[in-house]
Scaffold this active site. Structure first.
Site, PDB file in Angstrom:
ATOM      1  CD  GLU A 266      -6.539 -10.320 -60.394  1.00  0.00           C
ATOM      2  OE1 GLU A 266      -5.583 -11.050 -61.122  1.00  0.00           O
ATOM      3  OE2 GLU A 266      -6.713  -9.364 -60.627  1.00  0.00           O
ATOM      4  CG  HIS A 285      -4.889  -9.399 -64.430  1.00  0.00           C
ATOM      5  ND1 HIS A 285      -4.068  -9.215 -62.995  1.00  0.00           N
ATOM      6  CD2 HIS A 285      -4.144  -8.808 -65.121  1.00  0.00           C
ATOM      7  CE1 HIS A 285      -3.366  -8.406 -63.051  1.00  0.00           C
ATOM      8  NE2 HIS A 285      -3.063  -8.115 -64.287  1.00  0.00           N
TER       9      HIS A 285
HETATM   10  N1  LIG Z   1      -4.838  -5.495 -66.614  1.00  0.00           N
HETATM   11  C1  LIG Z   1      -3.598  -5.817 -66.821  1.00  0.00           C
HETATM   12  O1  LIG Z   1      -3.383  -6.911 -67.357  1.00  0.00           O
HETATM   13  C2  LIG Z   1      -2.453  -4.679 -66.614  1.00  0.00           C
HETATM   14  C3  LIG Z   1      -1.556  -4.700 -67.364  1.00  0.00           C
HETATM   15  C4  LIG Z   1      -0.457  -3.953 -67.223  1.00  0.00           C
HETATM   16  C5  LIG Z   1      -0.509  -2.796 -66.704  1.00  0.00           C
HETATM   17  N2  LIG Z   1      -1.602  -3.147 -65.524  1.00  0.00           N
HETATM   18  C6  LIG Z   1      -1.705  -1.953 -64.346  1.00  0.00           C
HETATM   19  O2  LIG Z   1      -1.806  -0.496 -64.923  1.00  0.00           O
HETATM   20  C7  LIG Z   1      -0.917   0.173 -64.025  1.00  0.00           C
HETATM   21  C8  LIG Z   1      -0.513   1.420 -65.031  1.00  0.00           C
HETATM   22  O3  LIG Z   1       0.588   1.068 -65.849  1.00  0.00           O
HETATM   23  P1  LIG Z   1       1.025   2.227 -67.030  1.00  0.00           P
HETATM   24  O4  LIG Z   1       2.194   1.183 -67.846  1.00  0.00           O
HETATM   25  O5  LIG Z   1       0.607   3.337 -67.521  1.00  0.00           O
HETATM   26  O6  LIG Z   1       2.053   2.850 -65.525  1.00  0.00           O
HETATM   27  P2  LIG Z   1       2.786   4.262 -65.521  1.00  0.00           P
HETATM   28  O7  LIG Z   1       3.995   4.159 -64.265  1.00  0.00           O
HETATM   29  O8  LIG Z   1       3.421   4.451 -66.797  1.00  0.00           O
HETATM   30  O9  LIG Z   1       1.849   5.153 -65.005  1.00  0.00           O
HETATM   31  C9  LIG Z   1       1.087   5.344 -63.665  1.00  0.00           C
HETATM   32  C10 LIG Z   1       0.656   6.890 -63.667  1.00  0.00           C
HETATM   33  O10 LIG Z   1      -0.033   6.952 -62.358  1.00  0.00           O
HETATM   34  C11 LIG Z   1       0.366   8.341 -61.895  1.00  0.00           C
HETATM   35  N3  LIG Z   1       0.012   8.118 -60.633  1.00  0.00           N
HETATM   36  C12 LIG Z   1       0.948   7.761 -59.454  1.00  0.00           C
HETATM   37  N4  LIG Z   1       0.138   7.968 -58.092  1.00  0.00           N
HETATM   38  C13 LIG Z   1      -0.875   8.467 -58.520  1.00  0.00           C
HETATM   39  C14 LIG Z   1      -1.941   8.712 -57.608  1.00  0.00           C
HETATM   40  N5  LIG Z   1      -2.232   8.819 -56.335  1.00  0.00           N
HETATM   41  N6  LIG Z   1      -3.266   9.292 -58.207  1.00  0.00           N
HETATM   42  C15 LIG Z   1      -3.270   9.327 -59.800  1.00  0.00           C
HETATM   43  N7  LIG Z   1      -2.218   8.954 -60.596  1.00  0.00           N
HETATM   44  C16 LIG Z   1      -1.183   8.563 -59.724  1.00  0.00           C
HETATM   45  C17 LIG Z   1       1.834   8.301 -62.135  1.00  0.00           C
HETATM   46  O11 LIG Z   1       2.358   9.716 -62.063  1.00  0.00           O
HETATM   47  C18 LIG Z   1       1.738   7.942 -63.585  1.00  0.00           C
HETATM   48  O12 LIG Z   1       1.655   8.718 -64.567  1.00  0.00           O
HETATM   49  C19 LIG Z   1       0.184  -0.594 -63.627  1.00  0.00           C
HETATM   50  O13 LIG Z   1       1.096  -0.046 -62.403  1.00  0.00           O
HETATM   51  C20 LIG Z   1      -0.406  -2.195 -63.291  1.00  0.00           C
HETATM   52  O14 LIG Z   1      -0.832  -2.078 -62.162  1.00  0.00           O
HETATM   53  C21 LIG Z   1      -2.594  -3.857 -65.658  1.00  0.00           C
END
Ligand SMILES: NC(=O)c1ccc[n+]([C@@H]2O[C@H](COP(=O)([O-])OP(=O)(O)OC[C@H]3O[C@@H](n4cnc5c(N)ncnc54)[C@H](O)[C@@H]3O)[C@@H](O)[C@H]2O)c1
Length: 335
Positions: A266, A285
């Site tokens: 990015e 993003h």
């Molecule tokens: N695009 C954006 O601007 C933006 C903004 C916020 C978050 N994000 C991304 O979104 C992700 C998720 O956010 P969240 O708040 O839901 O996080 P979270 O920690 O609440 O949820 C992540 C989930 O993934 C599961 N997990 C872990 N390993 C796994 C695997 N190998 N396969 C499948 N599932 C698995 C976990 O058990 C958990 O339930 C963040 O880590 C971040 O990278 C991106």
């Protein structure tokens, strides 16, 4: 007298804003150092961190080298959920607490996912471009109701997307190795293996943290398992998808399209193959880029930084509780 210096690298925060005022009224000096400014002035992140006690962190790469260049540093307040840009092991070894802001942006990211499902299913970007160019296309899209959404990672954002998708009449299946069984009983989401999900879903939406278990999770083999004509939505991290394999799957017509809010590099390189396809929507993003999510996230980050600098060792959303062991050892060594 200043109680310490806080560096703010989050691109959307600015001097005189809410977070600046919070920190200053708690007695801290603030310095703003944004990636774009550093690019212009040639200042290095290692120079910017030299005399700071805390960092409100954007997405800059806080490597071990940067952390070691910050001898006074005590806490990172990462504005966001993904903290893969911070070398947590290096922070822990230096006795630096890493905090983050879970949940603060789940609504904004989920709304983007819903919008992208509609964009893909109704070919809105193509239709808008055709009308702008003087055309009047009426190709048949698909309804979301009755189609299947596969959620990979049923955490904070994944659950919010699931609830909204069910309300729209979609069938929702999910893969998550740490699935919340109680939630499954009440939510109407069906648990599945990753392979089962990929073969069943019309839309696959990724909501996983980037780590060694998820890097390249959606590789060539996984893409081949996806239903012909289905769509991939990635708002998690670019590195969880093999982009060359994705470009091949789009080019061959195997996938119906993709919406990517995150990419491996990015900003997206000018010569990226992903720019070539009108059914691949790349956004910069912007999942959490709303006034509401930014305010929630940055205020939460600032509160945790202030609490920690005030001597509260375990703020609510601490990534590395073991930082205290190293911090204790370091204090003893200095004493
Ligand atoms: N695009 C954006 O601007 C933006 C903004 C916020 C978050 N994000 C991304 O979104 C992700 C998720 O956010 P969240 O708040 O839901 O996080 P979270 O920690 O609440 O949820 C992540 C989930 O993934 C599961 N997990 C872990 N390993 C796994 C695997 N190998 N396969 C499948 N599932 C698995 C976990 O058990 C958990 O339930 C963040 O880590 C971040 O990278 C991106």
């Amino acid at each position: 007298m200043s109680r310490g210096r806080v560096l703010i690298t989050t691109a959307y925060l600015f001097p005189g804003g809410e977070v600046d005022r919070m920190l200053q009224s708690a007695g801290f000096e603030t310095t703003f150092s944004k990636y774009q400014d550093r690019l212009r002035t040639g200042e290095k992140l290692t120079d910017a961190v030299a005399d700071v006690d805390a960092i409100i962190a954007g997405t800059d790469a806080f490597t071990a080298e940067v952390i070691q260049a910050a001898p006074r540093l005590r806490v990172f307040g990462r504005c966001g959920v993904g903290y893969d840009n911070i070398d947590v092991a290096a922070a822990t070894a230096s006795g630096v607490a890493v905090t983050f802001t879970p949940g603060a942006n789940r609504g904004s990211v989920s709304e983007l996912v819903l919008g992208q499902m509609i964009n893909l299913a109704r070919m809105l970007p193509q239709n808008i471009a055709a009308v702008r160019a003087g055309g009047w296309e009426q190709r048949s899209g698909r309804e979301l109701a009755g189609s299947t959404l596969g959620i990979v990672g049923l955490g904070s954002i994944g659950k919010t997307v699931a609830t909204a998708a069910i309300a729209l009449g979609m069938t929702v299946v999910a893969f998550d190795p740490f699935l919340d069984e109680a939630l499954i009983e009440t939510s109407g989401v069906r648990p599945m293996s990753l392979e089962g999900l990929l073969t069943a879903a019309d839309f696959v939406s990724l909501h996983i943290f980037l780590d060694d278990s998820t890097r390249d999770l959606i590789d060539r083999k996984a893409l081949a398992l996806m239903k012909p004509g289905s769509f991939l939505i990635n708002t998690a991290r670019g590195e969880v998808v093999d982009e060359e394999a994705l470009a091949d799957a789009i080019e061959s017509g195997h996938l119906g399209g993709a919406a990517l809010d995150v990419v491996r590099q990015e900003p997206l390189p000018a010569d990226s193959r992903l720019r070539q396809f009108d059914n691949v929507i790349v956004t910069a993003h912007i999942g959490a880029a709303t006034v509401e999510a930014r305010s929630r996230s940055s205020v939460m980050a600032a509160k945790q930084v202030i609490a920690l600098l005030d001597g509260e060792p375990t703020p609510e959303h601490l990534v590395n509780a073991d930082y205290l062991t190293a911090a204790g050892a370091l204090t003893e060594r200095k004493a």
